[in-house]
Motif scaffolding. Structure first.
Motif, mmCIF file in Angstrom:
data_model
loop_
_atom_site.group_PDB
_atom_site.id
_atom_site.type_symbol
_atom_site.label_atom_id
_atom_site.label_comp_id
_atom_site.label_asym_id
_atom_site.label_seq_id
_atom_site.Cartn_x
_atom_site.Cartn_y
_atom_site.Cartn_z
ATOM 1 N N MET A 257 0.733 -1.092 0.037
ATOM 2 C CA MET A 257 -0.010 0.198 0.085
ATOM 3 C C MET A 257 0.795 1.213 -0.019
ATOM 4 O O MET A 257 0.320 2.507 -0.284
ATOM 5 C CB MET A 257 -1.074 -0.195 1.196
ATOM 6 C CG MET A 257 -1.917 -1.123 1.111
ATOM 7 S SD MET A 257 -2.695 -1.090 2.605
ATOM 8 C CE MET A 257 -4.058 -2.443 2.306
ATOM 9 N N PHE A 258 2.177 1.398 0.288
ATOM 10 C CA PHE A 258 2.917 2.418 0.369
ATOM 11 C C PHE A 258 3.838 2.432 -0.891
ATOM 12 O O PHE A 258 4.709 3.381 -0.923
ATOM 13 C CB PHE A 258 4.091 2.105 1.783
ATOM 14 C CG PHE A 258 3.134 2.332 2.760
ATOM 15 C CD1 PHE A 258 3.185 3.385 3.579
ATOM 16 C CD2 PHE A 258 2.621 1.081 3.652
ATOM 17 C CE1 PHE A 258 2.656 3.575 4.836
ATOM 18 C CE2 PHE A 258 2.012 1.319 4.698
ATOM 19 C CZ PHE A 258 2.219 2.642 5.353
ATOM 20 N N TYR A 259 3.616 1.562 -1.850
ATOM 21 C CA TYR A 259 4.345 1.722 -3.138
ATOM 22 C C TYR A 259 4.546 3.060 -3.746
ATOM 23 O O TYR A 259 5.574 3.398 -4.365
ATOM 24 C CB TYR A 259 4.074 0.342 -4.066
ATOM 25 C CG TYR A 259 5.125 0.429 -5.211
ATOM 26 C CD1 TYR A 259 6.348 -0.006 -5.075
ATOM 27 C CD2 TYR A 259 4.830 0.733 -6.467
ATOM 28 C CE1 TYR A 259 7.154 0.071 -6.136
ATOM 29 C CE2 TYR A 259 5.385 0.795 -7.632
ATOM 30 C CZ TYR A 259 6.801 0.185 -7.414
ATOM 31 O OH TYR A 259 7.747 0.320 -8.390
ATOM 32 N N ASP A 260 3.323 3.669 -4.220
ATOM 33 C CA ASP A 260 3.452 4.965 -4.623
ATOM 34 C C ASP A 260 4.205 5.912 -3.979
ATOM 35 O O ASP A 260 5.099 6.761 -4.428
ATOM 36 C CB ASP A 260 1.828 5.154 -4.808
ATOM 37 C CG ASP A 260 1.226 4.502 -5.967
ATOM 38 O OD1 ASP A 260 1.708 3.886 -6.783
ATOM 39 O OD2 ASP A 260 -0.172 4.369 -5.898
ATOM 40 N N LEU A 261 3.933 5.801 -2.528
ATOM 41 C CA LEU A 261 5.012 6.868 -1.953
ATOM 42 C C LEU A 261 6.266 6.530 -1.911
ATOM 43 O O LEU A 261 6.965 7.347 -2.384
ATOM 44 C CB LEU A 261 4.477 6.965 -0.518
ATOM 45 C CG LEU A 261 3.119 7.538 0.164
ATOM 46 C CD1 LEU A 261 2.779 7.127 1.659
ATOM 47 C CD2 LEU A 261 3.412 9.021 -0.079
ATOM 48 N N LEU A 262 6.511 5.329 -1.780
ATOM 49 C CA LEU A 262 7.999 4.906 -1.935
ATOM 50 C C LEU A 262 8.803 5.065 -3.217
ATOM 51 O O LEU A 262 9.694 5.759 -3.324
ATOM 52 C CB LEU A 262 8.245 3.401 -1.569
ATOM 53 C CG LEU A 262 9.535 2.714 -1.627
ATOM 54 C CD1 LEU A 262 10.502 3.287 -0.705
ATOM 55 C CD2 LEU A 262 9.155 1.182 -1.418
ATOM 56 N N SER A 263 7.904 4.804 -4.326
ATOM 57 C CA SER A 263 8.388 4.924 -5.582
ATOM 58 C C SER A 263 8.778 6.402 -5.872
ATOM 59 O O SER A 263 9.698 6.760 -6.693
ATOM 60 C CB SER A 263 7.561 4.279 -6.810
ATOM 61 O OG SER A 263 6.100 4.882 -6.509
ATOM 62 N N SER A 264 7.749 7.130 -5.588
ATOM 63 C CA SER A 264 8.024 8.780 -5.824
ATOM 64 C C SER A 264 9.464 9.214 -4.936
ATOM 65 O O SER A 264 10.208 9.999 -5.632
ATOM 66 C CB SER A 264 6.699 9.476 -5.528
ATOM 67 O OG SER A 264 6.688 9.421 -4.057
ATOM 68 N N ASN A 396 -0.384 6.382 9.373
ATOM 69 C CA ASN A 396 -1.649 7.083 9.184
ATOM 70 C C ASN A 396 -2.061 7.533 8.075
ATOM 71 O O ASN A 396 -3.501 7.516 7.739
ATOM 72 C CB ASN A 396 -1.706 7.897 10.456
ATOM 73 C CG ASN A 396 -1.658 7.281 11.764
ATOM 74 O OD1 ASN A 396 -1.888 6.096 11.901
ATOM 75 N ND2 ASN A 396 -1.180 8.302 12.928
ATOM 76 N N LEU A 397 -1.160 7.941 6.953
ATOM 77 C CA LEU A 397 -1.717 8.152 5.907
ATOM 78 C C LEU A 397 -2.359 6.943 5.280
ATOM 79 O O LEU A 397 -3.691 7.176 4.295
ATOM 80 C CB LEU A 397 -0.624 8.640 4.874
ATOM 81 C CG LEU A 397 0.190 9.943 5.157
ATOM 82 C CD1 LEU A 397 1.449 10.120 4.536
ATOM 83 C CD2 LEU A 397 -0.983 11.009 5.033
ATOM 84 N N ILE A 398 -2.128 5.955 5.370
ATOM 85 C CA ILE A 398 -2.603 4.755 4.718
ATOM 86 C C ILE A 398 -3.832 4.080 5.664
ATOM 87 O O ILE A 398 -4.943 3.875 5.142
ATOM 88 C CB ILE A 398 -1.720 3.611 4.332
ATOM 89 C CG1 ILE A 398 -0.527 4.141 3.633
ATOM 90 C CG2 ILE A 398 -2.401 2.298 3.985
ATOM 91 C CD1 ILE A 398 -1.109 4.549 2.236
ATOM 92 N N TYR A 399 -3.384 4.146 6.970
ATOM 93 C CA TYR A 399 -4.326 3.576 8.028
ATOM 94 C C TYR A 399 -5.801 4.292 8.166
ATOM 95 O O TYR A 399 -6.787 3.668 8.231
ATOM 96 C CB TYR A 399 -3.610 3.525 9.371
ATOM 97 C CG TYR A 399 -4.555 2.655 10.517
ATOM 98 C CD1 TYR A 399 -4.734 1.292 10.466
ATOM 99 C CD2 TYR A 399 -4.907 3.240 11.775
ATOM 100 C CE1 TYR A 399 -5.501 0.643 11.117
ATOM 101 C CE2 TYR A 399 -5.310 2.750 12.695
ATOM 102 C CZ TYR A 399 -5.748 1.238 12.391
ATOM 103 O OH TYR A 399 -6.473 0.374 13.424
#
Length: 421
Positions: A257-264, A396-399
């Motif tokens: 779920m964090f992939y978009d954040l991580l890749s950017s 918390n951005l995801i949760y």
């Protein structure tokens, strides 16, 4: 007070944890228990399924008296750093009598013997290790062979070389050895105990009985839209908490779920990736190149891993990028002999007694409300606390994705420890 310390993730608290807790109390004759628990992100470079307060509440409802958060800089690193942070936190309370951990081996004497050799590095052991390394043998194998030679020549343990290698290659044995190494380095009075893990292998992905691995539970929650599948492998309190969270649109959190954040972040910070912990030997170039062609996190991990970089190491490395964990900051904290604070997540009446004991036994800062932190002129405090706050905010951005109206800002400033009467 006979205080038992536990090092946990409880992701989530399941029947195996319940067994370990009860047997640990029995083995140590503990009257009170304190658990040092990872917060938003965990040792294998993954986010927790549910928020730290919910998991701490599960723990207290299932028999733990006090839950303290393991600082983030330790919580999502290798076994050595993770273990040192957890044991240093327990030791800093200055009132813990014992620590009990699960292991595949089940003999604390064997693990302690190995740990003490590794810490003290007797001259004959160091010489043998150097000789093996000079032959071009990789360090883990060379260390295992040198340990075997030293143990055999000094009649310390009745172990075959294969058995010793098995001990050194098992996940929970590795953590146990690191716990004891840290106790030794700190000259701690805390006595180590271990309990043999039962019924399910650490990384087993199947639910086959009433006790299974947390991995199997997480996979079930990720892949199946049927909460009933885990009902027999978690205590009722855990099941009810998970059911309640999902019904209120707080769904389990997974690393993909964090992939978009991580890749950017990888693309944006390419020139600075080498500042992050575990980024070395040019792996930043491989990560950066692969992120353009990877459709998801699994593809990025699989395209980057190698014989030198295991999947778990890659996941921790990517997690360090996500949280902005720098080499400089890890170096600051990895060998300290006392943590400057503890953060209380949940407690019961016995937990309240432990907190009172900590206040009289130690001068450590006890954080209950983030907004009431007194000003401390301590760079180490600032270094540790900033990552706790950052990790919670990222998590918390995801949760809170389905409950944005409840996300008031940095939630560590709004949430208080949970008291269970």
């Amino acid at each position: 007070m006979n205080l038992l310390g536990l090092v946990v993730e409880y992701n989530p608290f399941h029947n195996g944890h319940k067994y370990h807790l009860e047997k640990s109390k029995e083995l140590t004759n503990a009257t009170h228990t304190v658990a040092i628990m990872s917060g938003s992100f965990l040792q294998r470079g993954e986010p927790a399924l549910f928020d730290k307060y919910t998991r701490a509440e599960m723990a207290v409802k299932n028999g733990v008296d006090l839950v303290i958060e393991l600082p983030t800089l330790y919580a999502c690193q290798s076994a050595e750093i993770f273990s040192h942070g957890a044991i240093t936190t327990l030791n800093s309370l200055n009132c813990v009598n014992s620590v009990c951990f699960g292991s595949e081996e089940g003999s604390v004497y064997i693990l302690k013997t190995i740990a003490e050799i590794l810490v003290k590095e007797p001259p004959k052991f160091k010489t043998t290790l150097k000789n093996f390394l000079d032959e071009g043998i990789l360090f883990p194998v060379a260390r295992s062979k040198a340990l075997y030679e030293y143990i055999k020549n000094n009649n310390l343990l009745d172990l075959s070389e294969d058995k010793l290698q098995s001990v050194l290659n098992s996940s929970n044995n590795i953590l146990g050895i690191e716990y004891i190494k840290s106790l030794t380095k700190l000259n701690s009075s805390i006595k180590p105990y271990t309990i043999t893990r039962i019924a399910s292998e650490y990384n087993s992905t199947d639910i086959e009985s009433n006790i299974c691995s947390a991995t199997a539970i997480r996979n079930s929650l990720r892949d199946d839209d049927n909460l009933q599948l885990i009902k027999n492998v978690v205590p009722l309190h855990t099941f009810n908490e998970i059911d309640n969270k999902i019904n209120n649109n707080f769904n389990p959190v997974f690393d993909y779920m964090f992939y978009d954040l991580l890749s950017s972040m990888i693309i944006r910070d390419y020139e600075n990736l080498t500042n992050y912990f575990e980024i070395n030997e040019g792996i930043e170039n491989k990560i950066h190149s692969n992120v353009f062609t990877s459709k998801n996190l699994d593809e990025l991990i699989n395209s980057t891993k190698s014989k030198r970089y295991t999947m778990t190491k890659i996941k921790r490395t990517l997690n360090n990028i996500l949280l902005g964990i720098t080499k400089e900051d890890v170096i600051k904290v990895k060998d300290i002999d006392k943590v400057p604070y503890v953060r209380i997540l949940a407690f019961n009446n016995k937990g309240r007694e432990i907190i009172k004991k900590i206040k009289t036994s130690s001068d450590i800062e006890i954080i209950t409300k983030f907004s009431k932190i007194s000003h401390i002129d301590n760079p180490l405090f600032d270094t540790l606390i900033k990552y706790d706050l950052k990790a919670s905010n990222m998590y918390n951005l995801i949760y809170y994705k389905n409950n944005r109206n409840l996300l008031k800002g940095p939630m560590d400033y709004y949430l208080s420890p949970i008291y269970i009467p």
